[in-house]
Scaffold this motif. Sequence first.
Motif, PDB file in Angstrom:
ATOM      1  N   SER A 145       0.089  -1.293   0.802  1.00 42.07           N
ATOM      2  CA  SER A 145       1.436  -1.302   0.225  1.00 42.07           C
ATOM      3  C   SER A 145       2.447  -1.618   1.317  1.00 42.07           C
ATOM      4  O   SER A 145       2.207  -1.365   2.501  1.00 42.07           O
ATOM      5  CB  SER A 145       1.769   0.064  -0.389  1.00 42.07           C
ATOM      6  OG  SER A 145       0.935   0.356  -1.478  1.00 42.07           O
ATOM      7  N   ILE A 166       5.901   3.396  -3.912  1.00 44.24           N
ATOM      8  CA  ILE A 166       4.766   3.363  -2.988  1.00 44.24           C
ATOM      9  C   ILE A 166       3.989   4.676  -3.052  1.00 44.24           C
ATOM     10  O   ILE A 166       2.752   4.687  -2.995  1.00 44.24           O
ATOM     11  CB  ILE A 166       5.249   3.059  -1.556  1.00 44.24           C
ATOM     12  CG1 ILE A 166       5.647   1.587  -1.485  1.00 44.24           C
ATOM     13  CG2 ILE A 166       4.183   3.389  -0.518  1.00 44.24           C
ATOM     14  CD1 ILE A 166       6.109   1.123  -0.150  1.00 44.24           C
ATOM     15  N   ARG A 196       1.818   4.347  -5.990  1.00 43.28           N
ATOM     16  CA  ARG A 196       0.654   3.467  -5.764  1.00 43.28           C
ATOM     17  C   ARG A 196      -0.488   4.222  -5.097  1.00 43.28           C
ATOM     18  O   ARG A 196      -1.653   3.979  -5.368  1.00 43.28           O
ATOM     19  CB  ARG A 196       1.037   2.272  -4.890  1.00 43.28           C
ATOM     20  CG  ARG A 196       1.809   1.190  -5.604  1.00 43.28           C
ATOM     21  CD  ARG A 196       1.580  -0.157  -4.908  1.00 43.28           C
ATOM     22  NE  ARG A 196       0.243  -0.663  -5.195  1.00 43.28           N
ATOM     23  CZ  ARG A 196      -0.468  -1.445  -4.386  1.00 43.28           C
ATOM     24  NH1 ARG A 196       0.022  -1.774  -3.206  1.00 43.28           N
ATOM     25  NH2 ARG A 196      -1.655  -1.873  -4.737  1.00 43.28           N
ATOM     26  N   THR A 233      -1.924   4.113  -2.086  1.00 40.57           N
ATOM     27  CA  THR A 233      -2.926   3.225  -1.496  1.00 40.57           C
ATOM     28  C   THR A 233      -3.422   3.762  -0.150  1.00 40.57           C
ATOM     29  O   THR A 233      -2.743   4.567   0.492  1.00 40.57           O
ATOM     30  CB  THR A 233      -2.344   1.814  -1.288  1.00 40.57           C
ATOM     31  OG1 THR A 233      -1.112   1.920  -0.551  1.00 40.57           O
ATOM     32  CG2 THR A 233      -2.093   1.130  -2.605  1.00 40.57           C
ATOM     33  N   SER A 281      -0.105   2.299   3.766  1.00 35.42           N
ATOM     34  CA  SER A 281       1.269   1.958   3.393  1.00 35.42           C
ATOM     35  C   SER A 281       2.040   1.600   4.654  1.00 35.42           C
ATOM     36  O   SER A 281       1.990   2.324   5.657  1.00 35.42           O
ATOM     37  CB  SER A 281       1.958   3.131   2.684  1.00 35.42           C
ATOM     38  OG  SER A 281       1.330   3.421   1.460  1.00 35.42           O
TER      39      SER A 281
END
Length: 239
Positions: A84, A151, A154, A156, A159
């Motif tokens: 991200s 974010i 998300r 992830t 980031s």
Amino acid sequence: MLELRNVSFQVSDENSKTKGIIKDISLKLNDHTFTAITGPNGGGKSTLARLIMGIERPTSGSILFNGIDITNMSITERANLGISFAFQQPVRFKGIKVKDLIMLAAGKKISAAGACEYLSKVGLCARDYINRDVDGSLSGGELKRIEIASIIARNTPLSVFDEPEAGIDLWSFNNLIKVFEELHDTSDNSLIIISHQERILNIADEIVVIADGTVKARGSKDDILPELLQGTGSCKFYQ
């Protein structure tokens, strides 16, 4: 793990002269770590972040993520792998509401209450923002916090935040510090934050100093911060 192998990035000026922005950088950034990248303005920090995300492509060298060569992958392909990116100046999306952006980021259908939870993490009153358009009616600080909320949604493995403190007020900045601390303490994901701010550098596991397109120093905050705090004029890392 993110690995950069001999990565360089060059641009040509109006006279067709080549200028090196990133010069043969090699770095391995381990999983589950918070890495702060700092250094003087124009040293190549933001360019390095854009190379990691695929916004720019290296002139030479390679970038690997979890053992996969992503050097020539698109932004979308890298995002799908679990990277991200938060821009220094957040993007506006005309016609998209905040709740829709959060839902898209989460990659699954979530309730309005779920979207509100992400907004509250960045200090926004969900009732005031959930149905707002992500456009010019929002201030830079509001957009920055909404982007960070997306974010978080998300979630992830990696980031990357490019100067998240830019353009926001002191209250928002103080709140962001808490957000980054919580992200680091409550997940196994990795963070890379481009920043000049001492308070952000002070909560990182590792600091990487980039100047003149090269890695000048790398180490713990106890090793790096004292020299940085002497000021850029006398800092040996910038010379």
